[in-house]
Design a protein around this motif. Structure first.
Motif, PDB file in Angstrom:
ATOM      1  N   MET A   1       0.848  -1.187   0.000  1.00  0.00           N
ATOM      2  CA  MET A   1       0.000   0.000   0.000  1.00  0.00           C
ATOM      3  C   MET A   1       0.890   1.244   0.000  1.00  0.00           C
ATOM      4  O   MET A   1       1.948   1.262   0.636  1.00  0.00           O
ATOM      5  N   VAL A   2       0.463   2.271  -0.744  1.00  0.00           N
ATOM      6  CA  VAL A   2       1.262   3.482  -0.911  1.00  0.00           C
ATOM      7  C   VAL A   2       0.487   4.671  -0.364  1.00  0.00           C
ATOM      8  O   VAL A   2      -0.702   4.850  -0.694  1.00  0.00           O
ATOM      9  N   ASN A   3       1.149   5.486   0.434  1.00  0.00           N
ATOM     10  CA  ASN A   3       0.561   6.720   0.956  1.00  0.00           C
ATOM     11  C   ASN A   3       1.198   7.896   0.235  1.00  0.00           C
ATOM     12  O   ASN A   3       2.399   8.155   0.387  1.00  0.00           O
ATOM     13  N   LEU A   4       0.412   8.594  -0.566  1.00  0.00           N
ATOM     14  CA  LEU A   4       0.910   9.732  -1.322  1.00  0.00           C
ATOM     15  C   LEU A   4       0.363  11.027  -0.733  1.00  0.00           C
ATOM     16  O   LEU A   4      -0.828  11.101  -0.377  1.00  0.00           O
ATOM     17  N   GLU A   5       1.209  12.019  -0.641  1.00  0.00           N
ATOM     18  CA  GLU A   5       0.808  13.295  -0.066  1.00  0.00           C
ATOM     19  C   GLU A   5      -0.274  13.947  -0.922  1.00  0.00           C
ATOM     20  O   GLU A   5      -0.151  14.020  -2.155  1.00  0.00           O
ATOM     21  N   GLY A   6      -1.354  14.403  -0.258  1.00  0.00           N
ATOM     22  CA  GLY A   6      -2.448  15.055  -0.963  1.00  0.00           C
ATOM     23  C   GLY A   6      -3.431  14.101  -1.602  1.00  0.00           C
ATOM     24  O   GLY A   6      -4.349  14.530  -2.311  1.00  0.00           O
ATOM     25  N   MET A   7      -3.287  12.798  -1.376  1.00  0.00           N
ATOM     26  CA  MET A   7      -4.170  11.796  -1.968  1.00  0.00           C
ATOM     27  C   MET A   7      -4.817  11.001  -0.839  1.00  0.00           C
ATOM     28  O   MET A   7      -4.145  10.274  -0.113  1.00  0.00           O
ATOM     29  N   THR A   8      -6.135  11.155  -0.682  1.00  0.00           N
ATOM     30  CA  THR A   8      -6.829  10.497   0.427  1.00  0.00           C
ATOM     31  C   THR A   8      -7.105   9.026   0.135  1.00  0.00           C
ATOM     32  O   THR A   8      -7.029   8.190   1.042  1.00  0.00           O
ATOM     33  N   GLU A   9      -7.436   8.702  -1.112  1.00  0.00           N
ATOM     34  CA  GLU A   9      -7.777   7.322  -1.416  1.00  0.00           C
ATOM     35  C   GLU A   9      -6.521   6.458  -1.465  1.00  0.00           C
ATOM     36  O   GLU A   9      -5.440   6.924  -1.828  1.00  0.00           O
ATOM     37  N   PRO A  10      -6.632   5.174  -1.095  1.00  0.00           N
ATOM     38  CA  PRO A  10      -5.464   4.296  -1.080  1.00  0.00           C
ATOM     39  C   PRO A  10      -4.946   4.014  -2.492  1.00  0.00           C
ATOM     40  O   PRO A  10      -5.714   3.922  -3.453  1.00  0.00           O
ATOM     41  N   ALA A  11      -3.639   3.909  -2.588  1.00  0.00           N
ATOM     42  CA  ALA A  11      -2.995   3.457  -3.821  1.00  0.00           C
ATOM     43  C   ALA A  11      -2.152   2.242  -3.465  1.00  0.00           C
ATOM     44  O   ALA A  11      -1.748   2.046  -2.311  1.00  0.00           O
ATOM     45  N   SER A  12      -1.902   1.412  -4.453  1.00  0.00           N
ATOM     46  CA  SER A  12      -1.088   0.226  -4.215  1.00  0.00           C
ATOM     47  C   SER A  12      -0.043   0.107  -5.309  1.00  0.00           C
ATOM     48  O   SER A  12      -0.136   0.753  -6.361  1.00  0.00           O
ATOM     49  N   ALA A  13       0.946  -0.710  -5.048  1.00  0.00           N
ATOM     50  CA  ALA A  13       2.028  -0.891  -6.020  1.00  0.00           C
ATOM     51  C   ALA A  13       2.558  -2.310  -5.920  1.00  0.00           C
ATOM     52  O   ALA A  13       2.505  -2.944  -4.848  1.00  0.00           O
ATOM     53  N   ARG A  14       3.071  -2.796  -7.022  1.00  0.00           N
ATOM     54  CA  ARG A  14       3.754  -4.083  -7.036  1.00  0.00           C
ATOM     55  C   ARG A  14       5.244  -3.808  -6.892  1.00  0.00           C
ATOM     56  O   ARG A  14       5.849  -3.103  -7.715  1.00  0.00           O
ATOM     57  N   VAL A  15       5.837  -4.332  -5.829  1.00  0.00           N
ATOM     58  CA  VAL A  15       7.254  -4.118  -5.545  1.00  0.00           C
ATOM     59  C   VAL A  15       8.058  -5.251  -6.172  1.00  0.00           C
ATOM     60  O   VAL A  15       7.736  -6.431  -5.980  1.00  0.00           O
ATOM     61  N   ILE A  16       9.102  -4.888  -6.911  1.00  0.00           N
ATOM     62  CA  ILE A  16       9.929  -5.861  -7.637  1.00  0.00           C
ATOM     63  C   ILE A  16      11.381  -5.644  -7.223  1.00  0.00           C
ATOM     64  O   ILE A  16      11.878  -4.503  -7.237  1.00  0.00           O
ATOM     65  N   SER A  17      12.056  -6.707  -6.869  1.00  0.00           N
ATOM     66  CA  SER A  17      13.440  -6.574  -6.416  1.00  0.00           C
ATOM     67  C   SER A  17      14.394  -6.490  -7.603  1.00  0.00           C
ATOM     68  O   SER A  17      14.151  -7.044  -8.674  1.00  0.00           O
ATOM     69  N   LEU A  18      15.491  -5.761  -7.372  1.00  0.00           N
ATOM     70  CA  LEU A  18      16.600  -5.697  -8.321  1.00  0.00           C
ATOM     71  C   LEU A  18      17.768  -6.488  -7.751  1.00  0.00           C
ATOM     72  O   LEU A  18      17.982  -6.506  -6.519  1.00  0.00           O
ATOM     73  N   PRO A  19      18.559  -7.169  -8.587  1.00  0.00           N
ATOM     74  CA  PRO A  19      19.688  -7.959  -8.069  1.00  0.00           C
ATOM     75  C   PRO A  19      20.670  -7.097  -7.283  1.00  0.00           C
ATOM     76  O   PRO A  19      20.668  -5.861  -7.374  1.00  0.00           O
ATOM     77  N   GLN A  20      21.516  -7.754  -6.507  1.00  0.00           N
ATOM     78  CA  GLN A  20      22.497  -7.043  -5.697  1.00  0.00           C
ATOM     79  C   GLN A  20      23.404  -6.183  -6.567  1.00  0.00           C
ATOM     80  O   GLN A  20      23.916  -5.148  -6.113  1.00  0.00           O
TER      81      GLN A  20
END
Length: 787
Positions: free
Chosen positions: A92-111
């Motif tokens: 879940m993502v909390n963005l400044e000035g945005m009341t409704e929830p946003a979400s994101a898919r987190v993807i890892s990058l190699p070392q």
């Protein structure tokens, strides 16, 4: 310049308006062919270049948790070229000035900081540095929709822990050309995005140090993916693997394949209409010109011109019209194709554009265009140039008329003489009337097909947002929980009712056919998300058996009552033989459904849910959104009002423009057909019309003879156009339906009426333009005209 060439120039100057009308109709067919096939080729080449440059994977798989040492075993599978394990999860993502929830898919990058496969394309800034846990790169569409730039900060809930992140760069990925969040149906860049972070930070947030839960790999050239997928499934099964799949099932790629299929259908269905109409127009105009030149043809042959040279002279005129039409079609098709490809590049989020329609589409359209007009001219040319000089130099034998059934009917109905002239003209020259009927009906058919898109979309919108999905919001949970979570959801602010869904990946098998899909376990008393039959009526969830979407059932070649093997790809990881209890209509997607209680009876487990549909009080929405963002168990929140808004916005941007273009093309057919027919009628009947003026008929009555015939033929052609339009809509519904979208064959009375009214207005305008020329005819000259 040779005498015949001089005559060719004079003839073209004399009939330039008719020639232009024919060329424009021909150009429409060429343009549509270049537009659709060129865009299809360009979009395909852009995608392939993007895939190759950024090393898009061939096979994908998700799992619960596996040690990284397992990657070596997968790399040793015969045919595997490269392997990459990642950590992927939803936040879940909390963005400044945005009341409704946003979400994101987190993807890892190699070392190392650089992905091996599915390499992100940096558009601005840079990728996160290894070892910097708070640095992330985000998808460019998400950043643009929310006003984020490199250096900005935002907060995200990573597996229940709130963390501040700093944006280092904006990127695009070949894996997410078309990005859809969990529970969504269309991209919503404001409320769903992608986040790339270092592997160590992603693993620490999900307790996956030294492990991975997402797999991508590429294959050696020419390797069959099926045995590789089977081997991967065997290896990953103990680690919670949910079934490997190839590019043909990768969500983003499936959407692009569907769009390419629709462009191919457009190139196949529409151009033949314009090409055939242009051939009939050439036959009509050139037939009139050759008939007028009959005496000259005889004179040319008498002084030694061979038949072949005279035939080539008229074919040169036809080819000239064809070349003009093809050239206009090439230029307009090239330009419109480029603009359409740019729209697709933005819509599908390609980092660059390759616009290359290819010589093939130009050659094919050119050959078809020239070939159609030449075929249309051959009959008119050969019928006259074959005449002996002495016969050709004599006036043609006048037609022999006699009283027939039409005269008896006119006497009984006491029709006016001018009306009788119209009816006799149609009956005695049926070929000329047939050309007008065919052209006008083709115009009606194109217009019906253009407006049919709106009818289909209206039905799809009605089914999705009113009939099948009556929920206001959907919660996506981080993991499956006990079905008692429905009661917990009722305690959230503003929630009026809640229905839990359990979605599980399964492989459906019928003989040699199989398909990896999501099986949704729904409660038997579901009221928010329901099933629809082929008529759009609500059907109850059967207490036993499996329910399939129509497209999925067709692919698997099964119907109601047929047995189906269901391989469950998550615990309990069993294979069941379940009969198909019903086949339903589903406008978007191809899912399978089962009674939730029946599923867990087969699984011998207590009922669970991983998704909850909600009916909410809109007055409490703000409080609900705040609570959702504070709840670690919730991975995503979909507000269906936002889904519908994005759906409508996306469709309006593309459909309105395309509909206007094809409506204009349909009107152009009417103009070309009616204007040419009226001009020819005016030329052939100038003596008769002038005689009416001498006999005392008023100018309006004489104009009535000219205009009313075209309008009568137009009215007669409309029902045939409706039938042809419906057939064309059936072809479009079949050709434009993909794995993702099922186009319903529904044509409303509004569409038929709109097509008819537009054609009537266009035909009347074209006929009145010719009617103005009637006022400028010199009566004395017309009366001296040779019969």
């Amino acid at each position: 310049m040779r005498a015949l060439d001089l005559k060719l120039v004079r003839d073209l100057r004399h009939i330039w308006i008719q020639s232009l009308a024919i060329a424009l109709v021909l150009a429409c067919g060429v343009m549509v062919l270049i537009l659709s096939s060129g865009t299809q080729r360009s979009l395909s080449e852009t995608r392939e270049a993007y895939y190759e440059r950024n090393r898009f994977a061939d096979v994908f798989a998700s799992l619960t948790r596996a040690p990284r040492s397992l990657l070596d075993d997968i790399a040793r599978i015969d045919g595997v070229a490269r392997v990459e394990g990642r950590v992927v999860f939803t936040a879940m993502v909390n963005l400044e000035g945005m009341t409704e929830p946003a979400s994101a898919r987190v993807i890892s990058l190699p070392q190392t900081g650089r992905a091996v496969l599915n390499v992100p394309e940096v558009r601005q800034g840079r990728l996160p540095e290894p070892g910097h846990a708070g640095e992330v790169a985000i998808s460019e569409p998400f950043a643009q929709a929310n006003g984020l730039e490199p250096g900005d900060r935002f907060r995200a809930v990573l597996n229940g822990r709130l963390k501040e992140l700093v944006v280092t760069g904006l990127v695009l990925s070949p894996e997410y050309i078309y990005t859809i969040g969990a529970g969504a149906m269309m991209p919503d860049d404001r409320h769903f995005g992608l986040i790339w972070m270092g592997e160590s930070a992603a693993a620490a947030a999900t307790d996956l140090e030294g492990a991975f839960n997402d797999l991508s790999l590429t294959l050696s050239r020419g390797v069959d993916e099926r045995p590789v997928i089977a081997a991967i499934d065997r290896i990953l099964a103990p680690y919670g693997g949910t079934g490997a799949f190839g590019r043909d099932r990768q969500a983003s790629n499936v959407f692009i394949d569907g769009e390419l299929k629709q462009l191919g259908a457009m190139a196949t269905v529409l151009p033949p209409i314009f090409l055939i109409v242009s051939a009939f127009l050439v036959n009509m105009v050139l037939g009139r010109l050759v008939a007028l030149d009959r005496a000259q043809i005889g004179l040319f042959k008498a002084v030694g011109y061979p038949t072949r040279a005279i035939a080539v002279h008229y074919l040169k005129m036809t080819i000239g019209i064809g070349i003009a039409g093809v050239a206009i079609g090439w230029l307009s098709g090239w330009w419109l194709g480029h603009e359409l490809t740019k729209i697709y590049a933005d819509f599908f989020r390609f980092p660059w554009l390759i616009y290359r329609p290819g010589a093939g589409s130009l050659v094919i359209s050119g050959v078809l265009g020239i070939g159609c007009v030449v075929l249309g001219a051959l009959r008119a040319v050969l019928s006259t140039v074959r005449l002996a000089p002495t016969v050709a130099m004599q006036p043609p034998a006048p037609p022999v008329f006699q009283r027939g059934w039409l005269d008896g009917v006119s006497l009984a109905l006491r029709l006016r003489q001018t009306t009788m002239m119209i009816l006799r003209s149609i009956v005695r020259w049926p070929g000329r009337a047939a050309v007008t009927l065919f052209g006008v009906s083709g115009s009606v058919a194109v217009l019906v097909a253009s407006f049919f898109t709106f009818d289909a979309i209206d039905i799809i919108m009605l089914e999705i947002f009113e009939h099948a999905n009556r929920q206001d919001a959907t919660l996506t949970l981080t993991s499956a929980v006990n079905a008692r979570a429905e009661q917990d959801a009722l305690a959230l602010p503003g929630v009026l009712s809640a229905e839990g869904i359990f979605a599980v990946p399964v492989r459906l098998i019928n003989g040699t056919r199989s398909r990896l899909v999501s099986l949704q376990g729904r409660p038997p008393e579901a009221r928010l998300a329901v099933l629809l039959d082929e008529k759009g009526e609500t059907v109850a969830m059967p207490s036993s058996g499996i329910v399939l979407a129509e497209g999925l059932a067709d692919w698997l070649d099964v119907g109601a009552g047929d047995p189906l093997r269901v391989e469950v790809l998550s615990p309990p990881r069993e294979t069941w033989d379940i009969p198909v209890s019903a086949v339903i209509r589903q406008s978007l997607g191809q899912d399978a459904f089962i009674d939730r209680d029946a599923f867990f009876r087969l699984a011998r487990q207590a009922p669970q849910v991983n998704m909850i549909h909600l009916a909410i009080d809109r007055n409490a929405l703000t409080e609900l959104e705040a609570r959702v963002q504070e709840t670690p168990a919730i991975a995503g929140f979909t507000l269906w009002a936002n889904v519908q808004k994005e759906f409508e916005t996306t469709l309006n941007e593309s459909l309105v423009t395309m509909t206007i273009i094809f409506a204009a093309l349909g009107m152009l057919i009417t103009i070309g057909v009616v204007y040419n027919a009226a001009r020819i009628q005016l030329a052939e009947r100038a003596h008769e019309l002038a005689s009416l003026r001498v006999l005392g008929f008023r100018r309006g009555e004489v104009g009535y003879v000219l205009v009313a015939e075209q309008m009568l033929l137009t009215l007669i052609a409309i029902p045939a156009g409706w039938l042809g339009g419906y057939a064309l809509c059936a072809l479009m519904a079949q050709g434009f339906s993909t794995e993702v979208v099922s186009i319903p064959l529904v044509v409303t009375q509004r569409t038929f009426a709109a097509a008819a009214l537009i054609v009537i207005f266009t035909a009347l305008t074209s006929a009145l333009l010719v009617r103005r020329r009637l006022d400028r005819i010199d009566i004395v000259s017309a009366l001296k005209q040779k019969e």
